[in-house]
Design an enzyme around this catalytic site. Structure first.
Site, PDB file in Angstrom:
ATOM      1  N   GLY A  13     -32.295  29.302 -74.434  1.00 39.21           N
ATOM      2  CA  GLY A  13     -31.303  28.433 -73.826  1.00 39.21           C
ATOM      3  C   GLY A  13     -30.037  29.108 -73.352  1.00 39.21           C
ATOM      4  O   GLY A  13     -29.042  28.428 -73.097  1.00 39.21           O
ATOM      5  N   GLY A  15     -29.812  30.913 -70.536  1.00 34.86           N
ATOM      6  CA  GLY A  15     -29.760  30.927 -69.083  1.00 34.86           C
ATOM      7  C   GLY A  15     -30.581  31.991 -68.386  1.00 34.86           C
ATOM      8  O   GLY A  15     -30.437  32.189 -67.176  1.00 34.86           O
ATOM      9  N   LYS A  16     -31.466  32.673 -69.096  1.00 34.72           N
ATOM     10  CA  LYS A  16     -32.290  33.722 -68.479  1.00 34.72           C
ATOM     11  C   LYS A  16     -33.128  33.163 -67.336  1.00 34.72           C
ATOM     12  O   LYS A  16     -33.142  33.726 -66.239  1.00 34.72           O
ATOM     13  CB  LYS A  16     -33.212  34.366 -69.529  1.00 34.72           C
ATOM     14  CG  LYS A  16     -32.492  35.017 -70.693  1.00 34.72           C
ATOM     15  CD  LYS A  16     -33.458  35.543 -71.737  1.00 34.72           C
ATOM     16  CE  LYS A  16     -34.363  34.517 -72.367  1.00 34.72           C
ATOM     17  NZ  LYS A  16     -33.740  33.624 -73.351  1.00 34.72           N
ATOM     18  N   THR A  17     -33.807  32.075 -67.585  1.00 30.42           N
ATOM     19  CA  THR A  17     -34.672  31.495 -66.563  1.00 30.42           C
ATOM     20  C   THR A  17     -33.851  30.897 -65.432  1.00 30.42           C
ATOM     21  O   THR A  17     -34.203  31.046 -64.256  1.00 30.42           O
ATOM     22  CB  THR A  17     -35.611  30.445 -67.171  1.00 30.42           C
ATOM     23  OG1 THR A  17     -36.403  31.080 -68.176  1.00 30.42           O
ATOM     24  CG2 THR A  17     -36.516  29.825 -66.124  1.00 30.42           C
ATOM     25  N   LYS A  38     -42.185  36.375 -65.896  1.00 29.24           N
ATOM     26  CA  LYS A  38     -41.804  36.152 -67.286  1.00 29.24           C
ATOM     27  C   LYS A  38     -43.028  36.555 -68.097  1.00 29.24           C
ATOM     28  O   LYS A  38     -43.891  35.729 -68.408  1.00 29.24           O
ATOM     29  CB  LYS A  38     -41.422  34.701 -67.531  1.00 29.24           C
ATOM     30  CG  LYS A  38     -40.950  34.488 -68.960  1.00 29.24           C
ATOM     31  CD  LYS A  38     -40.244  33.182 -69.147  1.00 29.24           C
ATOM     32  CE  LYS A  38     -39.742  33.125 -70.579  1.00 29.24           C
ATOM     33  NZ  LYS A  38     -38.769  32.073 -70.754  1.00 29.24           N
ATOM     34  N   SER A  42     -43.673  31.496 -75.042  1.00 31.68           N
ATOM     35  CA  SER A  42     -44.276  30.756 -76.148  1.00 31.68           C
ATOM     36  C   SER A  42     -43.727  29.338 -76.118  1.00 31.68           C
ATOM     37  O   SER A  42     -42.628  29.094 -75.636  1.00 31.68           O
ATOM     38  CB  SER A  42     -43.973  31.441 -77.491  1.00 31.68           C
ATOM     39  OG  SER A  42     -42.595  31.527 -77.712  1.00 31.68           O
ATOM     40  N   ASP A  47     -41.038  27.453 -68.111  1.00 34.78           N
ATOM     41  CA  ASP A  47     -40.190  28.441 -67.437  1.00 34.78           C
ATOM     42  C   ASP A  47     -40.961  29.177 -66.347  1.00 34.78           C
ATOM     43  O   ASP A  47     -40.448  29.403 -65.253  1.00 34.78           O
ATOM     44  CB  ASP A  47     -39.642  29.462 -68.441  1.00 34.78           C
ATOM     45  CG  ASP A  47     -38.563  28.885 -69.338  1.00 34.78           C
ATOM     46  OD1 ASP A  47     -38.144  27.734 -69.119  1.00 34.78           O
ATOM     47  OD2 ASP A  47     -38.132  29.605 -70.261  1.00 34.78           O
TER      48      ASP A  47
END
Length: 107
Positions: A13, A15-17, A38, A42, A47
């Site tokens: 959560g 903000g990578k995606t 990616k 899991s 994403d």
């Protein structure tokens, strides 16, 4: 060889995606050849689906996310429990396989 950018973070959560999707859309809209991946997910492939949409379907879900696990734990923990291991040379070679299709690679 294309430039490769790794987007990493230390928690879920952060903000990578979101950053990956925004950069991918921006570059794609500029007509740049870009691939975003990616490698490990899991707890579902949501994403990876967002990244696929940002690429306008240019890559399959399996190409974006080859190592995925249903259980919502850290991928390394799930991989250990399922005895599915991806060694660093294997992941490196997988990433390099996309570079010829890109101006830049976003991971």
């Amino acid at each position: 060889m294309a430039d490769v950018l790794f987007i990493i973070g230390t928690d879920t959560g952060v903000g990578k995606t979101v950053l990956t999707v925004l950069l991918t859309r921006h570059l794609h809209q500029q007509g740049r050849r870009v691939r975003a991946v990616k490698p490990f997910c899991s707890g579902g492939r949501g994403d990876a689906g967002l990244i696929r949409a940002a690429l306008c379907g240019a890559m399959s879900l399996d190409a974006i996310n080859p190592w995925n696990f249903a259980e919502p734990l850290a991928p390394v923990l799930v991989a250990r429990s399922e005895r599915l291991f991806a060694r660093a040379p294997q992941v490196r070679d997988w990433l390099r396989g996309w570079c010829h299709l890109c101006d830049r690679s976003w991971c």
